[in-house]
Design a protein around this motif. Structure first.
Motif, mmCIF file in Angstrom:
data_model
loop_
_atom_site.group_PDB
_atom_site.id
_atom_site.type_symbol
_atom_site.label_atom_id
_atom_site.label_comp_id
_atom_site.label_asym_id
_atom_site.label_seq_id
_atom_site.Cartn_x
_atom_site.Cartn_y
_atom_site.Cartn_z
ATOM 1 N N GLN A 253 0.635 -1.189 -0.159
ATOM 2 C CA GLN A 253 -0.126 -0.284 -0.585
ATOM 3 C C GLN A 253 0.979 1.463 0.245
ATOM 4 N N ALA A 254 2.160 1.233 0.653
ATOM 5 C CA ALA A 254 2.863 2.020 0.561
ATOM 6 C C ALA A 254 3.762 2.251 -0.298
ATOM 7 N N SER A 255 3.491 1.546 -1.289
ATOM 8 C CA SER A 255 4.716 1.439 -2.393
ATOM 9 C C SER A 255 6.704 1.819 -2.388
ATOM 10 N N MET A 256 6.629 0.462 -0.793
ATOM 11 C CA MET A 256 7.530 0.744 0.167
ATOM 12 C C MET A 256 8.396 -0.290 -0.743
ATOM 13 N N ARG A 257 9.530 0.204 -1.020
ATOM 14 C CA ARG A 257 11.117 -1.163 -2.356
ATOM 15 C C ARG A 257 12.120 -0.596 -1.302
ATOM 16 N N ARG A 258 12.873 -0.563 -0.786
ATOM 17 C CA ARG A 258 13.926 -0.777 0.205
ATOM 18 C C ARG A 258 13.940 -0.703 1.665
ATOM 19 N N GLY A 259 14.630 -1.112 2.603
ATOM 20 C CA GLY A 259 14.310 -0.465 3.754
ATOM 21 C C GLY A 259 14.468 -2.104 4.797
ATOM 22 N N TRP A 260 14.378 -1.684 6.075
ATOM 23 C CA TRP A 260 14.347 -2.673 7.410
ATOM 24 C C TRP A 260 12.868 -1.921 7.724
ATOM 25 N N PHE A 261 12.521 -2.861 8.788
ATOM 26 C CA PHE A 261 11.239 -2.768 9.478
ATOM 27 C C PHE A 261 11.527 -4.077 10.391
ATOM 28 N N ARG A 272 -6.659 -16.231 19.631
ATOM 29 C CA ARG A 272 -5.689 -16.020 18.359
ATOM 30 C C ARG A 272 -6.050 -15.155 18.077
ATOM 31 N N ALA A 273 -5.933 -13.981 18.087
ATOM 32 C CA ALA A 273 -6.108 -12.737 17.806
ATOM 33 C C ALA A 273 -4.621 -11.917 17.487
ATOM 34 N N LEU A 274 -4.589 -11.093 16.611
ATOM 35 C CA LEU A 274 -3.818 -9.698 17.039
ATOM 36 C C LEU A 274 -3.478 -8.629 16.208
ATOM 37 N N ARG A 275 -3.602 -7.437 16.341
ATOM 38 C CA ARG A 275 -3.434 -6.181 15.758
ATOM 39 C C ARG A 275 -2.286 -5.689 16.060
ATOM 40 N N LEU A 276 -2.309 -5.028 14.337
ATOM 41 C CA LEU A 276 -0.896 -3.644 14.567
ATOM 42 C C LEU A 276 -1.347 -2.807 14.862
ATOM 43 N N ILE A 277 -0.235 -2.494 15.444
ATOM 44 C CA ILE A 277 -0.768 -1.058 16.327
ATOM 45 C C ILE A 277 0.770 0.289 15.865
ATOM 46 N N ASP A 278 1.615 -0.365 15.278
ATOM 47 C CA ASP A 278 2.872 0.341 14.471
ATOM 48 C C ASP A 278 3.738 -0.107 13.679
ATOM 49 N N ALA A 279 4.141 0.656 12.339
ATOM 50 C CA ALA A 279 4.924 0.614 11.112
ATOM 51 C C ALA A 279 5.998 1.034 11.994
ATOM 52 N N ASN A 280 7.043 0.244 12.284
ATOM 53 C CA ASN A 280 8.517 1.342 12.267
ATOM 54 C C ASN A 280 9.065 0.483 10.570
ATOM 55 N N VAL A 281 9.700 1.174 10.570
ATOM 56 C CA VAL A 281 10.207 1.357 8.774
ATOM 57 C C VAL A 281 11.118 2.058 8.787
ATOM 58 N N GLY A 282 12.239 1.138 7.339
ATOM 59 C CA GLY A 282 12.807 2.049 7.089
ATOM 60 C C GLY A 282 14.708 1.646 7.813
ATOM 61 N N ARG A 283 14.605 1.279 9.082
ATOM 62 C CA ARG A 283 15.752 0.801 10.102
ATOM 63 C C ARG A 283 15.100 -0.779 10.895
ATOM 64 N N THR A 284 16.520 -0.967 11.524
ATOM 65 C CA THR A 284 16.076 -1.792 12.342
ATOM 66 C C THR A 284 15.604 -1.363 13.702
ATOM 67 N N GLY A 285 15.519 -2.015 14.518
ATOM 68 C CA GLY A 285 14.348 -2.146 15.838
ATOM 69 C C GLY A 285 15.508 -0.732 16.487
ATOM 70 N N GLY A 286 15.689 -0.967 18.213
ATOM 71 C CA GLY A 286 16.092 0.415 18.835
ATOM 72 C C GLY A 286 16.977 -0.516 20.146
ATOM 73 N N ALA A 287 17.354 -0.021 20.316
ATOM 74 C CA ALA A 287 18.344 -0.487 21.587
ATOM 75 C C ALA A 287 19.313 -1.498 20.858
ATOM 76 N N MET A 288 19.783 -2.408 21.883
ATOM 77 C CA MET A 288 20.394 -3.500 21.432
ATOM 78 C C MET A 288 19.483 -4.621 20.326
ATOM 79 N N LEU A 289 18.580 -4.263 20.641
ATOM 80 C CA LEU A 289 18.122 -5.362 19.553
ATOM 81 C C LEU A 289 19.121 -5.957 18.507
ATOM 82 N N PRO A 290 19.570 -5.075 17.610
ATOM 83 C CA PRO A 290 20.100 -5.587 16.512
ATOM 84 C C PRO A 290 21.410 -6.542 17.104
#
Length: 412
Positions: A253-261, A272-290
């Motif tokens: 939908q966003a026509s994103m073509r490159r980058g991490w999320f 058995r349910a989930l909800r999408l609450i935030d789209a952090n895109v263009g980068r890896t996760g923060g702190a020391m998750l990488p």
């Protein structure tokens, strides 16, 4: 590094990755040049950044950065950042300089209202005010029609680090919020969906969407305190498939073509349910998750950052990341803080400041710094520990927070 190699300009540093970010650029055969608000950096992170070239800058002022770089005269070949709040400015700076930068599609995806509109089937029920002043009674009536008397979450449409996010459970709280908030059109109201916080990690390139796996997340209040990389073995296959389909739809939908999320979901396994609450895109996760992901994948953190930066700039990388294997040992990052607001005298670690066996440890605050009580937001962090889960837990339990009037255990 090649003689005469160009510079990749990096807008700010992630909270824990200064050394590895700089190293990642040198591994590309290029030179890193950080543009930094130097007042933001303390303790171990400040020491790490001293190893690389940097210029003090207001990294929200694109025109100012253009002038700064023109006067500096270095040959810039790309503009990147792995700091979420700086991605829109990196997009604009790259365009102004005529060099590669983050995918412009990251801009619309930073708006939580837009994300909810693109993925209504997996988003919490939402409401947002129209531009311009509205009577309090009209807004509350709209909320009543949409949510009844149920609790709601209010959050800035564009924001990060948990800043401003509030749970409103009582009618009086809702009325007070509406009355006290003049710019309601910049806020999003959503149903309160009880669930565990997870994020799906991965990246986008010309071949499509690539998934690295799930990270479970733990919070104290609005402060994230743990990122636990769990691969694909942690949630039922059907929920993982639903999440991946939602991510793929959002990216398209966003026509994103490159980058991490790293895209956030609340998951209720019992229903058995989930909800999408935030789209952090263009980068890896923060702190020391990488760092935790790199350990789990058997690569260096600088290799993972190199992959992320090359994907951000060019949509391809010379680093080949392995498929995520079944994980026999969990790696995680703990983000620790103080159990109460304080002025720090010392953050005493049980080992050396930067390395302790298989662990990676970084303090981002030190002597003389003020820290809020953990739970306020992600600015309540004092430092991070990443590594194998059992060793991280043992190490973190020994950290002492020495304040001007007490010795406190690390809160996480």
């Amino acid at each position: 590094m090649k003689s005469g190699a160009g510079y990749v300009v990096l807008l700010e540093s992630t909270d824990a990755g200064g050394h590895e970010l700089g190293l990642a650029v040198t591994q590309m055969g290029l030179r890193p040049l950080f543009l930094l608000d130097t007042e933001l950096y303390r303790a171990d992170l400040a020491m790490c950044l001293q190893s690389f070239e940097y210029l003090p800058a207001d990294t929200r002022d694109v025109a100012g950065m253009v002038s700064l770089l023109a006067a500096d005269g270095r040959r810039v070949v790309g503009v990147g950042t792995l700091v979420d709040s700086r991605i829109p400015f990196a997009v604009k700076l790259a365009a102004a300089l005529g060099v590669p930068g983050p995918d412009p599609a990251c801009g619309p995806l930073s708006d939580k209202r837009q994300v909810a509109q693109w993925c209504p089937e997996v988003s919490p029920r939402s409401a947002a005010a129209a531009p311009g002043p509205q009577p309090v009674a009209d807004t509350l009536a709209e909320w009543q029609r949409e949510f009844g008397s149920a609790a709601v979450m209010v959050k800035p449409r564009v924001g990060c680090a948990g800043v401003g996010v509030r749970l409103l459970t009582e009618d009086q709280q809702k009325q007070q919020f509406v009355a006290d908030t003049p710019d309601l059109q910049n806020w999003l109201v959503q149903e309160h969906f009880p669930g565990s916080l997870f994020s799906m990690e991965g990246w986008v390139d010309s071949a499509g969407v690539h998934y690295v796996g799930w990270t479970s997340r733990r919070k104290i209040g609005n402060t994230e305190t743990e990122f636990r990389f769990e691969g694909f073995d942690t949630l039922p296959v059907a929920l993982t498939k639903q999440a991946q389909e939602a991510v793929a739809h959002l990216i398209e939908q966003a026509s994103m073509r490159r980058g991490w999320f790293h895209i956030e979901f609340l998951v209720d396994e019992a229903r058995r349910a989930l909800r999408l609450i935030d789209a952090n895109v263009g980068r890896t996760g923060g702190a020391m998750l990488p760092h935790a992901m790199a350990m789990a994948l058997g690569v260096t953190t600088s290799d993972l950052y190199q992959h992320a930066l090359e994907m951000q700039l060019w949509g391809k990388s010379s680093v080949s990341l392995p498929d995520t294997p079944p994980l026999t040992r969990i790696h995680k990052c703990v983000c620790f803080g103080s159990p109460r607001a304080a002025t720090l005298r010392e953050v005493r670690l049980p080992g050396t400041p930067l390395q302790h066996g298989p662990l990676r440890v970084v303090r981002i605050l030190g002597a003389g710094d003020e820290v809020s009580e953990i739970g306020q937001d992600d600015w309540s962090w004092i430092g991070f520990v990443a590594g194998p889960e059992d060793e991280v837990d043992r190490y973190t339990a020994q950290i002492e927070i020495h304040t001007t009037d007490a010795v406190l255990p690390a809160a996480n």
